[in-house]
Design an enzyme around this catalytic site. Structure first.
Site, PDB file in Angstrom:
ATOM      1  N   HIS A 323       0.853  -1.189   0.000  1.00  0.00           N
ATOM      2  CA  HIS A 323       0.000   0.000   0.000  1.00  0.00           C
ATOM      3  C   HIS A 323       0.893   1.244   0.000  1.00  0.00           C
ATOM      4  CE1 HIS A 323      -3.042   2.943   1.270  1.00  0.00           C
ATOM      5  NE2 HIS A 323      -3.945   2.053   0.893  1.00  0.00           N
ATOM      6  N   ASP A 380      -7.827  -4.176  -0.378  1.00  0.00           N
ATOM      7  CA  ASP A 380      -8.411  -4.498  -1.677  1.00  0.00           C
ATOM      8  C   ASP A 380      -8.364  -5.996  -1.960  1.00  0.00           C
ATOM      9  OD1 ASP A 380      -8.916  -1.755  -2.492  1.00  0.00           O
ATOM     10  OD2 ASP A 380      -6.746  -1.561  -2.612  1.00  0.00           O
TER      11      ASP A 380
END
Length: 447
Positions: A323, A380
């Site tokens: 991320h 995600d």
């Protein structure tokens, strides 16, 4: 003659160990810049008067090191893996709260009392319907229209039917406006899905809470009502909570940018939907499912995929890992991993894509290459798996993200409009095009 630029800290501090001022030296000139420290001890150098006093601006492509505003909504510490809404840890909200209660925390600044929560739920229930004339807008879209395009357009169109609430004032007027938008967005989203598969709209049910009602509108048919499983409702509720806000990301910054022009709430949120539509933002969980589909179609072993990812000469990427903000484990991913396991076990799902996902997760978490680089599964990765497991198609993933992010967008829009010193956002640029040149008549131009 080139000018030397240095930044020197003064020794006086504000009591927190930070300097009160920073000194910027431009050749033989210098100016003092205030140091601003947030409540979580985040220091920033205030350059708001830099151009006026020196003629210089700063250049920060992508705004990675630029604070665009002061905000009291969300705090992130990417190094420590911390996410808090209005000071409340995301872990506590995911475990103890609901999406509606979390939305009220973000929008109104604190956890609601029971009467406050009951009133907001009443607003949500009373405004689930859409004006019947909006059916004509849906009919204008082709059957294969992307649901995100429909969602953005319909939010703007809905504003035409809600003009009293476009620029809500504070107190109860704002609560009504926020509740109306949150309620109707979920109905639009479900209707856009039904449009895409050629099924009739399903009207909301008065007796169902927010998330269960959305699932009812998504999956019920006139001849076959859908009764959502409590485990599915809980998992989707958590997904919405975890996506409700995430500081100044692309879509939230867009909402604030548009809102700074005094654009109305509906127009600003519609702009946020468009920003979220981008595959580098809201489409990340779709990319995870596409990756899993490619692996399944190729029949390639997970170990071979991992080896390709580690090969610097290979273009293979492992979607859903790592991320930009979190340099540690994404705190949202920890929560959704547990939710994912519960949902898959409860539903008894046997999906080859989900099997591949679990193999990827287990293999990567044991591999020193990923562990040393802190490339852990992010939110995600797990959200895409959960959404697929409960029957939501990939083209609706980003729409679900939008429903979750609505409270954060509303909160940020409100923060901009409530600031008496707010100014329209207007970034500068460093021009690198041609210098002044004359207009050349057509007959004199080289072909």
């Amino acid at each position: 003659m080139s000018e030397k630029i240095t930044l020197n800290n003064r020794t006086t501090t504000d009591g927190k160990g930070f300097p009160e001022k920073a000194q910027l030296i431009l050749g033989e000139k210098s100016m003092e810049l205030p140091v601003v420290v947030g409540t979580e001890n985040e220091p920033a150098v205030d350059i708001s008067k830099l151009r006026a006093q020196t003629g210089y601006i700063t250049l920060d492509d992508g705004y990675s090191n630029t604070g665009s505003c002061k905000s009291a909504i969300t705090f992130i510490d990417g190094e420590k893996g911390v996410l808090r809404y209005r000071g409340v840890p995301i872990e506590e909200l995911a475990e103890k709260s609901t999406f509606i209660e979390t939305a009220m925390l973000l929008i109104f600044g604190g956890l609601p009392t029971q009467p406050h929560l009951a009133e907001f739920r009443r607003i949500l229930t009373d405004n689930e319907f859409l004006h019947e004339d909006l059916r004509h807008h849906f009919e204008g879209f082709p059957p294969n229209a992307p649901p995100m395009a429909i969602l953005s357009a319909m939010i703007n169109a809905m504003g035409c039917f809600q003009q009293k609430w476009l620029l809500p004032e504070e107190d109860n007027h704002f609560m009504e406006a926020a509740g109306r938008l949150m309620s109707k967005v979920r109905t639009i989203a479900a209707a856009s899905y039904k449009k895409s598969i050629g099924q009739p709209w399903i009207y909301p049910r008065y007796d169902l809470p927010y998330v269960a009602n959305f699932l009812h509108m998504m999956f019920s048919q006139p001849y076959r009502p859908y009764e959502p499983d409590p485990a599915v409702v809980k998992a989707l509720d958590q997904i919405l909570i975890l996506h409700a806000d995430h500081e100044q990301n692309c879509s939230t910054s867009t909402v604030r940018m548009v809102g700074s022009s005094q654009a109305n709430l509906y127009a600003s949120v519609a702009a946020g939907v468009c920003a979220l539509w981008g595959p580098l933002h809201g489409g990340a969980n779709v990319a995870v499912i596409e990756m899993l589909e490619q692996i399944h179609a190729s029949g390639e072993k997970v170990e071979n995929v991992i080896a390709k990812v580690k090969d610097k000469d290979s273009k293979t990427r492992l979607m859903g890992f790592g991320h930009r903000v979190y340099k540690n484990f994404d705190p949202r991913a920890k929560i959704l991993k547990a939710a994912c396991d519960k949902v898959l076990n409860k539903l008894g799902i046997h999906d080859p894509l989900l099997d591949i996902a679990k193999q990827l997760e287990e293999t990567a978490l044991r591999d020193e290459y990923f562990v040393s680089r802190k490339l852990y599964p992010n939110v995600d990765f797990y959200s895409g798996i959960i959404l697929r497991a409960i029957g939501i198609p990939a083209n609706m993933f980003t729409v679900i993200f939008s429903i979750g992010r609505i409270p954060g967008w509303i909160a940020n829009w409100r923060e901009v409009h409530a600031d008496p010193e707010a100014r329209i956002y207007r970034p500068r640029q460093v021009y690198v095009g041609p210098t002044q040149r004359p207009y050349v008549p057509m007959e004199q131009r080289n072909r």
